[in-house]
Scaffold this active site. Structure first.
Site, PDB file in Angstrom:
ATOM      1  N   TYR A  78     -29.581 -40.256 -27.998  1.00 57.59           N
ATOM      2  CA  TYR A  78     -30.924 -40.597 -28.459  1.00 57.59           C
ATOM      3  C   TYR A  78     -31.036 -40.440 -29.973  1.00 57.59           C
ATOM      4  O   TYR A  78     -30.428 -39.541 -30.551  1.00 57.59           O
ATOM      5  CB  TYR A  78     -31.975 -39.669 -27.830  1.00 57.59           C
ATOM      6  CG  TYR A  78     -32.145 -39.750 -26.339  1.00 57.59           C
ATOM      7  CD1 TYR A  78     -33.215 -40.440 -25.772  1.00 57.59           C
ATOM      8  CD2 TYR A  78     -31.256 -39.099 -25.482  1.00 57.59           C
ATOM      9  CE1 TYR A  78     -33.393 -40.486 -24.399  1.00 57.59           C
ATOM     10  CE2 TYR A  78     -31.430 -39.146 -24.104  1.00 57.59           C
ATOM     11  CZ  TYR A  78     -32.493 -39.832 -23.574  1.00 57.59           C
ATOM     12  OH  TYR A  78     -32.674 -39.870 -22.206  1.00 57.59           O
ATOM     13  N   HIS A 148     -33.326 -30.946 -19.642  1.00 58.16           N
ATOM     14  CA  HIS A 148     -32.584 -32.189 -19.407  1.00 58.16           C
ATOM     15  C   HIS A 148     -31.683 -32.103 -18.183  1.00 58.16           C
ATOM     16  O   HIS A 148     -31.437 -33.108 -17.499  1.00 58.16           O
ATOM     17  CB  HIS A 148     -31.752 -32.536 -20.645  1.00 58.16           C
ATOM     18  CG  HIS A 148     -31.505 -33.983 -20.819  1.00 58.16           C
ATOM     19  ND1 HIS A 148     -31.168 -34.546 -22.025  1.00 58.16           N
ATOM     20  CD2 HIS A 148     -31.530 -35.027 -19.941  1.00 58.16           C
ATOM     21  CE1 HIS A 148     -31.009 -35.848 -21.888  1.00 58.16           C
ATOM     22  NE2 HIS A 148     -31.210 -36.164 -20.625  1.00 58.16           N
TER      23      HIS A 148
END
Length: 226
Positions: A78, A148
């Site tokens: 990301y 996550h």
């Protein structure tokens, strides 16, 4: 039966990519029920694997009507800072956006591009990750902060979660959740032990992998998790 299944949340992704416990004061500030925030949009725009086109594509998504954005403090996959640039450039009010990011444990990070000190205790890693996310996203709060993935042990996962709860108490996160949680028993235990309960479980729902998460979705149903 498929006819009775309800899709709680979707995160769009590119088709090609398809410890110290919280102090008494913090625990008092944290809700004992599911964490609360504005209801997320039914579909979030996922920002993984967009690399140098991240800002451009997030802006396009916002212009197309998306108001929910999913990202992570994980430079390996990301560009969180580019997401923040797009949010700022869009001209939209922060209150009209739902911004979700993640603390990514060390095993999911690129060792050459870490957003926190690899030698630090897990609580400090979470703290540094959240600080980086707030800076990258150019905001003073997150609508939802996700773990996550679970850590190797329940104790480590709970230590990370307690620190995440501290960020709720501090007003830096409005809700908590986790992703890549395919162990229903582990999710049940976290729901039972957490002071701020998970509001979100974000898993891949892929037929060819046999992942329809029946047991996980049953836990979510019992605990009011989206």
């Amino acid at each position: 039966p498929a006819s009775r299944m309800r899709v709680r949340r979707l995160v769009l992704r590119p088709v090609a990519a398809a410890a110290a416990a919280v102090s008494a004061a913090t625990a008092a500030a944290a809700s004992t029920s599911a964490s609360t925030t504005a209801s997320p949009p039914p579909i979030l725009y996922g920002t993984a694997w967009k690399r140098e086109r991240t800002c451009e594509l997030v802006l396009a998504a916002l212009r197309a009507g998306f108001r929910g954005i999913d990202t992570a403090c994980q430079p390996k996959h990301y560009d969180e800072a580019a997401v923040g640039a797009a949010l700022e450039t869009s001209g939209l009010r922060r209150a009209d956006l739902y911004v979700q990011t993640k603390y990514t444990p060390l095993a999911g990070q690129d060792p050459d591009r870490l957003p926190y000190d690899a030698a630090a205790e897990v609580e400090e890693q979470v703290k540094q990750s959240v600080a980086a996310s707030l800076r990258n996203l150019r905001t003073d709060y997150l609508d939802c902060l996700l773990l996550h993935s679970p850590l190797p042990s329940h104790e480590q996962t709970l230590r990370a979660w307690r620190q995440m709860e501290a960020h709720v108490a501090a007003g830096e996160a409005r809700a908590l959740g986790l992703s890549n949680q395919y162990d229903a028993a582990a999710l049940e235990r976290l729901c039972e032990e957490a002071s701020v309960k998970p509001s979100v479980v974000q898993n891949r729902f892929v037929e060819e992998h046999g992942r329809h998460d029946v047991a996980v979705r049953a836990v979510c149903e019992r605990h009011g998790v989206r």
